[in-house]
Scaffold this active site. Sequence first.
Site, PDB file in Angstrom:
ATOM      1  CG  HIS A  83      -0.426   0.389   2.627  1.00  0.00           C
ATOM      2  ND1 HIS A  83      -0.039  -0.729   3.564  1.00  0.00           N
ATOM      3  CD2 HIS A  83      -0.027   1.424   3.147  1.00  0.00           C
ATOM      4  CE1 HIS A  83       0.415  -0.147   4.394  1.00  0.00           C
ATOM      5  NE2 HIS A  83       0.447   1.216   4.225  1.00  0.00           N
TER       6      HIS A  83
ATOM      7  CG  ASP B  72       0.063  -3.834   2.762  1.00  0.00           C
ATOM      8  OD1 ASP B  72       0.337  -3.389   1.550  1.00  0.00           O
ATOM      9  OD2 ASP B  72      -0.055  -3.257   3.761  1.00  0.00           O
TER      10      ASP B  72
ATOM     11  CB  SER C   2       3.261   1.841   6.149  1.00  0.00           C
ATOM     12  OG  SER C   2       2.261   1.649   6.606  1.00  0.00           O
TER      13      SER C   2
END
Length: 376
Positions: A107, A137, A215
């Site tokens: 993402h 992911d 992230s």
Amino acid sequence: MKKYVVWCGISALLGGLISAAFVTHSVEPRLSAQEVPGRELRRVIDDDFTSEERVSIAVYERVNRSVVNITTLIVRPDMFLMLEPPSEGAGSGSVLDQAGHILTNFHVVEGAKQVKVTLFNGETYTAQLIGADPVYDTAVLRIEAPPESLVPVEFGDSAGLRVGQSIYAIGNPFGLERTMTTGIISSLNRSLPSRNGRTMKSIIQLDAALNRGNSGGPLLDSRSRLIGMNTAIASRSGENTGVGFAIPVNTISRIVPQLVRNGRVIRPDLGITRVLQTDQGLVIATLTPGGAAERAGLRGFRMIKSQRRFGPFLSEEVQVDRNYADQILALDGQPIKSADDLLSAIESRQPGEETVVTVLREGRRLNVSVVLGQEE
């Protein structure tokens, strides 16, 4: 109370200037370095820190050069098919090897027109997307950088993790490069919805502060080994609330080689397209025509067609015979209670492998051998 899961690397613009407040403290007089014999100097320095602080310092000093800052340029069309002004996003990543492979979240780079990777030395390189797995992911990038400037992270083992274990997260929250936060593992084996509607299994829950931009960054143990990749936070505002999530390194270890080799994860396919969760268990509803399950003789719902005449008119009716379908009990002896159980059991295998599906058919227990196909 509603729970919100926020992917921590979608947007990480630094919205203002960061100011530092300086406070003057009184300190005890101490010997200068010139007044301390060489042998004693290191001891004095070490005595400045507790054992916990020394572990934290060692983790950061060993790993911070393996952490990269990722910035992206994204252009999305608006409802009038015009282009919006380009927007920037940011995230983190880890150096995998000296060939320039970088690990991050999918993402972080999803939909990006341009991806830049900045190393610890401040050098920035344009990155190429090598492969991605939306289900977990995960993405692998590659940059053309000198091998000597690439410091690979050391992989650990997530199989033996314990709740309460100390962990360390390094990333780039709000664009602040190589920031470390600490905490503990709060829970293990969490499930988290992935971005394509599937479910990520065996997720690590942690309480270390994660924010936008974290992230894709590494989650580390006290020996400076990678045990997970930070991926999301549970938050209403999108900022840290003390509930973060990381993908375990053992999952990453299975995915990354396939991404480097194939550009995607090639998953096995049982050939069952829909299942029905009932009080009795998991019932096969539909099969892939010509797929692995159908070839092996597994059964889903049966459609019974009949015709009825109303005067000069002939109508066709279709009834669904659910009693004809097989109820799945186990896969290679492993009990199957839900669709997640079935997906997890299948994903741990490879296309072409033979697996034994135990089913209940018309009151009888049967073992059916199925050669797994390949997911399209």
